[in-house]
Scaffold this motif. Structure first.
Motif, PDB file in Angstrom:
ATOM      1  N   ASN A 310      15.918  14.909  -2.421  1.00  0.00           N
ATOM      2  CA  ASN A 310      16.146  13.967  -1.332  1.00  0.00           C
ATOM      3  C   ASN A 310      15.778  12.559  -1.766  1.00  0.00           C
ATOM      4  O   ASN A 310      14.604  12.189  -1.763  1.00  0.00           O
ATOM      5  CB  ASN A 310      15.318  14.377  -0.109  1.00  0.00           C
ATOM      6  CG  ASN A 310      15.891  15.615   0.554  1.00  0.00           C
ATOM      7  OD1 ASN A 310      17.018  15.600   1.022  1.00  0.00           O
ATOM      8  ND2 ASN A 310      15.123  16.684   0.557  1.00  0.00           N
ATOM      9  N   ASP A 311      16.765  11.805  -2.186  1.00  0.00           N
ATOM     10  CA  ASP A 311      16.537  10.422  -2.606  1.00  0.00           C
ATOM     11  C   ASP A 311      16.716   9.521  -1.386  1.00  0.00           C
ATOM     12  O   ASP A 311      17.820   9.079  -1.074  1.00  0.00           O
ATOM     13  CB  ASP A 311      17.524  10.054  -3.711  1.00  0.00           C
ATOM     14  CG  ASP A 311      17.246   8.676  -4.287  1.00  0.00           C
ATOM     15  OD1 ASP A 311      16.353   7.982  -3.759  1.00  0.00           O
ATOM     16  OD2 ASP A 311      17.920   8.292  -5.247  1.00  0.00           O
ATOM     17  N   SER A 402      12.553  -1.947   2.517  1.00  0.00           N
ATOM     18  CA  SER A 402      11.614  -2.501   1.541  1.00  0.00           C
ATOM     19  C   SER A 402      10.705  -1.424   0.965  1.00  0.00           C
ATOM     20  O   SER A 402      10.398  -1.434  -0.230  1.00  0.00           O
ATOM     21  CB  SER A 402      10.764  -3.599   2.201  1.00  0.00           C
ATOM     22  OG  SER A 402      11.552  -4.692   2.583  1.00  0.00           O
ATOM     23  N   ILE A 403      10.284  -0.494   1.812  1.00  0.00           N
ATOM     24  CA  ILE A 403       9.397   0.572   1.348  1.00  0.00           C
ATOM     25  C   ILE A 403      10.107   1.466   0.337  1.00  0.00           C
ATOM     26  O   ILE A 403       9.573   1.791  -0.727  1.00  0.00           O
ATOM     27  CB  ILE A 403       8.884   1.395   2.548  1.00  0.00           C
ATOM     28  CG1 ILE A 403       7.982   0.536   3.433  1.00  0.00           C
ATOM     29  CG2 ILE A 403       8.135   2.635   2.073  1.00  0.00           C
ATOM     30  CD1 ILE A 403       7.626   1.163   4.762  1.00  0.00           C
ATOM     31  N   ALA A 408       7.686  -3.184  -0.732  1.00  0.00           N
ATOM     32  CA  ALA A 408       6.459  -3.172   0.067  1.00  0.00           C
ATOM     33  C   ALA A 408       5.634  -1.958  -0.336  1.00  0.00           C
ATOM     34  O   ALA A 408       6.170  -0.860  -0.514  1.00  0.00           O
ATOM     35  CB  ALA A 408       6.779  -3.130   1.562  1.00  0.00           C
ATOM     36  N   LYS A 409       4.339  -2.170  -0.501  1.00  0.00           N
ATOM     37  CA  LYS A 409       3.413  -1.078  -0.793  1.00  0.00           C
ATOM     38  C   LYS A 409       2.616  -0.803   0.477  1.00  0.00           C
ATOM     39  O   LYS A 409       2.078  -1.726   1.085  1.00  0.00           O
ATOM     40  CB  LYS A 409       2.481  -1.457  -1.944  1.00  0.00           C
ATOM     41  CG  LYS A 409       1.574  -0.321  -2.402  1.00  0.00           C
ATOM     42  CD  LYS A 409       0.665  -0.780  -3.541  1.00  0.00           C
ATOM     43  CE  LYS A 409       1.458  -1.032  -4.807  1.00  0.00           C
ATOM     44  NZ  LYS A 409       0.567  -1.365  -5.946  1.00  0.00           N
ATOM     45  N   VAL A 410       2.548   0.466   0.862  1.00  0.00           N
ATOM     46  CA  VAL A 410       1.929   0.824   2.141  1.00  0.00           C
ATOM     47  C   VAL A 410       0.686   1.681   1.890  1.00  0.00           C
ATOM     48  O   VAL A 410       0.750   2.692   1.180  1.00  0.00           O
ATOM     49  CB  VAL A 410       2.914   1.581   3.045  1.00  0.00           C
ATOM     50  CG1 VAL A 410       2.246   1.928   4.373  1.00  0.00           C
ATOM     51  CG2 VAL A 410       4.165   0.738   3.291  1.00  0.00           C
ATOM     52  N   TRP A 411      -0.427   1.254   2.496  1.00  0.00           N
ATOM     53  CA  TRP A 411      -1.690   1.995   2.453  1.00  0.00           C
ATOM     54  C   TRP A 411      -1.956   2.510   3.865  1.00  0.00           C
ATOM     55  O   TRP A 411      -2.012   1.730   4.808  1.00  0.00           O
ATOM     56  CB  TRP A 411      -2.840   1.090   2.009  1.00  0.00           C
ATOM     57  CG  TRP A 411      -2.617   0.429   0.678  1.00  0.00           C
ATOM     58  CD1 TRP A 411      -1.849  -0.662   0.430  1.00  0.00           C
ATOM     59  CD2 TRP A 411      -3.161   0.825  -0.577  1.00  0.00           C
ATOM     60  NE1 TRP A 411      -1.873  -0.997  -0.899  1.00  0.00           N
ATOM     61  CE2 TRP A 411      -2.681  -0.083  -1.550  1.00  0.00           C
ATOM     62  CE3 TRP A 411      -4.011   1.862  -0.983  1.00  0.00           C
ATOM     63  CZ2 TRP A 411      -3.033   0.003  -2.886  1.00  0.00           C
ATOM     64  CZ3 TRP A 411      -4.359   1.941  -2.331  1.00  0.00           C
ATOM     65  CH2 TRP A 411      -3.869   1.037  -3.262  1.00  0.00           C
ATOM     66  N   LEU A 484       9.480  12.101   4.554  1.00  0.00           N
ATOM     67  CA  LEU A 484      10.002  11.529   3.308  1.00  0.00           C
ATOM     68  C   LEU A 484       9.583  10.075   3.165  1.00  0.00           C
ATOM     69  O   LEU A 484       9.304   9.601   2.059  1.00  0.00           O
ATOM     70  CB  LEU A 484      11.531  11.637   3.284  1.00  0.00           C
ATOM     71  CG  LEU A 484      12.125  13.048   3.194  1.00  0.00           C
ATOM     72  CD1 LEU A 484      13.650  12.973   3.213  1.00  0.00           C
ATOM     73  CD2 LEU A 484      11.643  13.762   1.942  1.00  0.00           C
ATOM     74  N   ILE A 485       9.552   9.346   4.282  1.00  0.00           N
ATOM     75  CA  ILE A 485       9.076   7.960   4.243  1.00  0.00           C
ATOM     76  C   ILE A 485       7.583   7.933   3.938  1.00  0.00           C
ATOM     77  O   ILE A 485       7.116   7.170   3.089  1.00  0.00           O
ATOM     78  CB  ILE A 485       9.372   7.256   5.580  1.00  0.00           C
ATOM     79  CG1 ILE A 485      10.877   7.226   5.851  1.00  0.00           C
ATOM     80  CG2 ILE A 485       8.792   5.843   5.574  1.00  0.00           C
ATOM     81  CD1 ILE A 485      11.247   6.702   7.229  1.00  0.00           C
ATOM     82  N   GLU A 486       6.823   8.812   4.609  1.00  0.00           N
ATOM     83  CA  GLU A 486       5.373   8.841   4.416  1.00  0.00           C
ATOM     84  C   GLU A 486       4.998   9.231   2.989  1.00  0.00           C
ATOM     85  O   GLU A 486       3.946   8.825   2.480  1.00  0.00           O
ATOM     86  CB  GLU A 486       4.746   9.830   5.408  1.00  0.00           C
ATOM     87  CG  GLU A 486       3.230   9.878   5.347  1.00  0.00           C
ATOM     88  CD  GLU A 486       2.639  10.914   6.275  1.00  0.00           C
ATOM     89  OE1 GLU A 486       1.439  11.219   6.121  1.00  0.00           O
ATOM     90  OE2 GLU A 486       3.369  11.435   7.155  1.00  0.00           O
ATOM     91  N   ALA A 487       5.855  10.008   2.334  1.00  0.00           N
ATOM     92  CA  ALA A 487       5.562  10.442   0.967  1.00  0.00           C
ATOM     93  C   ALA A 487       5.418   9.269   0.007  1.00  0.00           C
ATOM     94  O   ALA A 487       4.845   9.413  -1.077  1.00  0.00           O
ATOM     95  CB  ALA A 487       6.659  11.392   0.483  1.00  0.00           C
ATOM     96  N   GLN A 488       5.929   8.111   0.397  1.00  0.00           N
ATOM     97  CA  GLN A 488       5.837   6.931  -0.469  1.00  0.00           C
ATOM     98  C   GLN A 488       4.597   6.081  -0.167  1.00  0.00           C
ATOM     99  O   GLN A 488       4.386   5.053  -0.793  1.00  0.00           O
ATOM    100  CB  GLN A 488       7.103   6.088  -0.297  1.00  0.00           C
ATOM    101  CG  GLN A 488       8.364   6.872  -0.628  1.00  0.00           C
ATOM    102  CD  GLN A 488       9.643   6.090  -0.392  1.00  0.00           C
ATOM    103  OE1 GLN A 488       9.956   5.163  -1.140  1.00  0.00           O
ATOM    104  NE2 GLN A 488      10.383   6.455   0.643  1.00  0.00           N
ATOM    105  N   PHE A 489       3.789   6.504   0.814  1.00  0.00           N
ATOM    106  CA  PHE A 489       2.572   5.780   1.170  1.00  0.00           C
ATOM    107  C   PHE A 489       1.428   6.193   0.244  1.00  0.00           C
ATOM    108  O   PHE A 489       1.457   7.247  -0.389  1.00  0.00           O
ATOM    109  CB  PHE A 489       2.161   6.064   2.613  1.00  0.00           C
ATOM    110  CG  PHE A 489       3.132   5.557   3.658  1.00  0.00           C
ATOM    111  CD1 PHE A 489       4.266   4.859   3.296  1.00  0.00           C
ATOM    112  CD2 PHE A 489       2.907   5.785   5.004  1.00  0.00           C
ATOM    113  CE1 PHE A 489       5.163   4.392   4.246  1.00  0.00           C
ATOM    114  CE2 PHE A 489       3.790   5.340   5.975  1.00  0.00           C
ATOM    115  CZ  PHE A 489       4.932   4.646   5.583  1.00  0.00           C
ATOM    116  N   ILE A 490       0.384   5.378   0.239  1.00  0.00           N
ATOM    117  CA  ILE A 490      -0.849   5.677  -0.490  1.00  0.00           C
ATOM    118  C   ILE A 490      -1.953   5.887   0.536  1.00  0.00           C
ATOM    119  O   ILE A 490      -2.121   5.068   1.445  1.00  0.00           O
ATOM    120  CB  ILE A 490      -1.229   4.531  -1.449  1.00  0.00           C
ATOM    121  CG1 ILE A 490      -0.066   4.215  -2.392  1.00  0.00           C
ATOM    122  CG2 ILE A 490      -2.483   4.878  -2.251  1.00  0.00           C
ATOM    123  CD1 ILE A 490      -0.269   2.950  -3.196  1.00  0.00           C
TER     124      ILE A 490
END
Length: 765
Positions: A310-311, A402-403, A408-411, A484-490
């Motif tokens: 899933n890209d 952006s994410i 954008a980097k999300v913490w 899937l969006i949350e998977a890119q968070f830190i």
């Protein structure tokens, strides 16, 4: 390189041939021919000198079977100018080689080889296109000789300066003197011309972007280099860079920073000056075939990227019409849309696996902002070490697009963020990055039909459009997309601050405070307040002042300028801080007691604000000069914006414009109205500008005042299109106002002799 054999052409004959006359060279015109083959052969004198010298060096290594790198250096010389040098350790040259090969135009030893770059017998003389003289040191069979090649009154000449025995290995070193004003062009052309060369050691201390650790990725049909400056598709013929002429090829420009890769036996041939390729019908077909192969590769790469899972980024970019992006070997993302029409492979439409009921494209179009903010509301934005409260201030860039694309980097945190973690992020995050600190929201409720609330599943997903027995599956699909969006968070909760960082903070506190809580003053130290970046917006201020201890013995050894003033004059330094960010300097305030100590010191790089404003220091001159250039770029913004179009008319003018642009990019940060007025008054009264660039600034100002048509014309032309009608209008107006244009635009013949650069200069004058 093996020269292409000339074949007999079809001759249209009218009447009976009475006599055949073989054509030959007029030896009485040898000097004119030599001048044409050196001074007037190259349109890019700097790039050609760099390319030819490096190519000859690599050819020498190939012939000698040497695998050590050649050395390319560009350094300041003792007379404040520069020297460009290329040194090889190949077969070398002796006196006979210089006399029988180097001194002769058209003499080449490479026409029977398809592994060597040369063939014309002209490349060694290429430095004469830039400089009227240059040096070369030759070592062969235990003898070293130094020569000077120069333009003589009657003929180009080579003088032997010395010869001596040596124990060093065979080789040749070319030394070209370079004017100070051309240093940036040489640095730019080194990157452009040599970015694909193997076995080259670069020694260019003034340009940090020219290093020896850049990566060249080579594939069967293409290659790309981290040092390349061309962001369009281009060509490499045996690793020699050539721009691709899209107009001659009959295709639109392709904005993709890779090179089509060809060997010397693939059927492509350069023009005699080797600045471009010959676009014969056969060559065009060879290039288009290669382009099709490269397009197939990248389309397949894109399709494989989608099949791996899933890209989310590909789906979002497709919906945003951002095109089709792939990740290159060096981690950068590139858009392949301009390649698709050349590929025989069908492009795959990106989809999210396991999402069958939910109409994600429609949901994204209508509710993409709510999707993110309802699930993960933003609390803080960290950028340039400033922590902004996003509940109080509008922030840009917090969106799914952006994410997914790394903008954008999300913490994310669940409850609260300790101050130590905020400090750690300030200290470690890249300053220019957008770092969003978000909190997971409470689980979304189902909602009811009678109460409209898009923060419920019923109204956000428009569940009324689905059968009730499908609601659970639609909600699960939506939750899966959110995952899937949350998977890119830190996870900020899982972030562990290193003990060394915590100990470092404690150490600072222990060594700067005493038992009473007051700051300690040790012998040989003074206390000041150093200007640092604001952590949040503060009523137009540029900085804040933090206490700092300075060791007196270390002040003089510091490499950058320190400007100081009394605590009460902090606003003066605040304004200076706002314009000095690209200068190696800092500003400090002192108390009256500390000022007495400072004023007794004789430290060359520690000056008062008033002394700085006298203008007799390099940062002052650079700041005010860059402000003037910035004003010029604002007043004539269309000229600077369309410099690529101007280059089609006058490369000389375009290069001068780019020199000003490079200077501003290096030295300009911002302008403060009152400070600028004060600095300009001092600079104009005492001529305190940066004289390395100020004469060029005045020259360009005169040219723009003379060519009043240029700025409005540039506002009407396109980008990088030599066929634009306005380019032709521009060319005619340049001639009308007697401003020099490129040689190709002069078609006048005087006494059957084509105009040279010198005769053009006479006409313009």
């Amino acid at each position: 390189m093996i020269l292409e054999k000339q074949t007999e052409s079809n001759v249209l004959l009218e009447g009976q041939s009475q006599e055949s006359i073989g054509m030959s060279l007029d030896l009485d015109s040898a000097q004119i021919l030599m001048q044409m083959l050196s001074k007037n052969l190259y349109s890019d004198d700097i790039g050609s000198a760099i390319r030819e010298c490096a190519s000859n060096a690599l050819d020498s290594h190939r012939r000698a079977g040497v695998d050590t790198p050649i050395i390319v250096s560009f350094k300041s010389s003792t007379d404040y100018n520069y020297e460009f040098c290329v040194e090889d350790f190949g077969i070398g040259l002796d006196a006979d080689d210089v006399r029988n090969i180097i001194s002769k135009y058209g003499k080449s030893t490479k026409r029977d080889s398809n592994t060597e770059l040369g063939m014309m017998g002209l490349g060694f003389k290429a430095p004469l296109a830039y400089s009227s003289s240059f040096y070369f040191v030759c070592r062969k069979n235990g003898m070293e000789r130094k020569y000077m090649m120069y333009e003589g009154e009657d003929t180009n000449t080579i003088d032997l300066l010395y010869e001596t025995e040596t124990t060093e290995a065979n080789g040749v070193k070319i030394i070209i003197p370079v004017k100070y004003s051309d240093r940036w062009q040489f640095q730019k052309k080194i990157k452009e011309q040599l970015c694909y060369f193997e076995s080259v050691y670069f020694d260019v201390p003034d340009d940090s972007s020219i290093t020896n650790d850049f990566v060249i990725s080579r594939h069967t049909h293409f290659q790309f280099s981290e040092m390349s400056t061309d962001d369009k598709l281009h060509i490499c013929l045996d690793n020699v860079y050539y721009p691709l002429d899209f107009e001659k090829l009959g295709i639109d420009r392709i904005d993709f920073p890779v090179a089509l890769r060809f060997t010397l036996s693939d059927g492509l041939y350069p023009t005699p000056n080797r600045e471009s390729l010959r676009y014969t019908q056969e060559a065009k077909q060879i290039i288009l075939t290669k382009l099709s192969n490269v397009a197939d590769y990248f389309v397949n790469k894109y399709n494989e990227q989608l099949s791996e899972g899933n890209d989310m980024a590909s789906v979002v970019n497709y919906l945003e019409k951002n095109g089709h992006n792939i990740t290159m070997a060096n981690g950068t993302k590139q858009r392949i849309d301009t390649f698709i029409k050349f590929s025989q492979v069908a492009i795959v439409v990106p989809q999210i696996e396991n999402v069958n009921l939910l109409n994600f494209s429609e949901l994204y179009r209508l509710r993409k902002s709510e999707m993110l903010n309802y699930a993960f509301p933003s609390k803080f934005l960290l950028r340039y070490k400033r922590m902004s409260d996003t509940d109080k201030h509008y922030v840009w860039g917090y969106n799914i697009e952006s994410i997914c694309n790394g903008g954008a980097k999300v913490w994310m945190y669940e409850d609260r963020v300790p101050g130590i973690k905020k400090d750690y992020l300030r200290a470690t995050c890249k300053e220019s990055d957008y770092n969003y600190i978000v909190k997971r929201a409470a689980p979304m409720k189902l909602g009811i039909r009678s109460k409209y609330d898009t923060n419920t599943y019923y109204h956000l997903l428009e569940l009324a459009k689905y059968r009730k027995d499908q609601w659970r599956d639609v909600i699960k699909e939506y939750q899966y997309i959110i995952s899937l969006i949350e998977a890119q968070f830190i996870s900020l909760d899982e972030l562990v601050v290193p003990q060394s960082f915590i100990d470092g903070r404690k150490k600072v506190k222990l060594t700067t405070t005493g038992a009473s809580g007051k700051r300690l003053k040790l012998k040989g130290e003074i206390v000041g307040k150093k200007a640092v970046d604001l952590l949040r917006w503060n009523d137009g201020r540029k900085c804040k002042f933090d206490s700092e201890l300075y060791k007196l013995e270390d002040l003089e050894s510091a490499k950058h300028l320190k400007v100081y003033a009394h605590h009460d004059d902090y606003m003066k330094l605040d304004a200076l801080y706002g314009v000095m960010q690209k200068q190696k300097m800092e500003v400090i305030t002192f108390s009256a007691r500390e000022l007495k100590i400072v004023e007794q010191l004789e430290v060359h790089n520690l000056i008062s604000y008033n002394k700085f404003m006298e203008g007799k220091n390099a940062p002052f001159k650079r700041i005010i000069t860059s402000m003037l250039i910035n004003d010029m770029m604002s007043n004539y913004r269309h000229i600077f914006d369309r410099v690529d179009q101007i280059e089609f008319v006058s490369k000389d003018l375009a290069d001068k414009i780019r020199t000003l642009m490079d200077y501003k990019r290096t030295h300009y940060y911002d302008s403060d109205g009152s400070l600028k007025v004060a600095m300009l008054a001092v600079a104009e009264e005492h001529k305190l500008f940066d004289m390395n660039i100020y004469p060029e600034y005045l020259e360009m100002l005169d040219i723009f005042n003379k060519l009043t048509f240029l700025n409005p014309l540039c506002s009407r032309t396109g980008y990088y299109n030599e066929g634009d009608q306005i380019v032709g209008v521009m060319t005619d107006l340049f001639k009308y106002y007697k401003h020099k244009v490129d040689l190709k635009h002069y078609n006048i013949r005087i006494n059957e002799e084509v105009l040279t650069e010198e005769t053009i200069d006479n006409l313009v004058d």
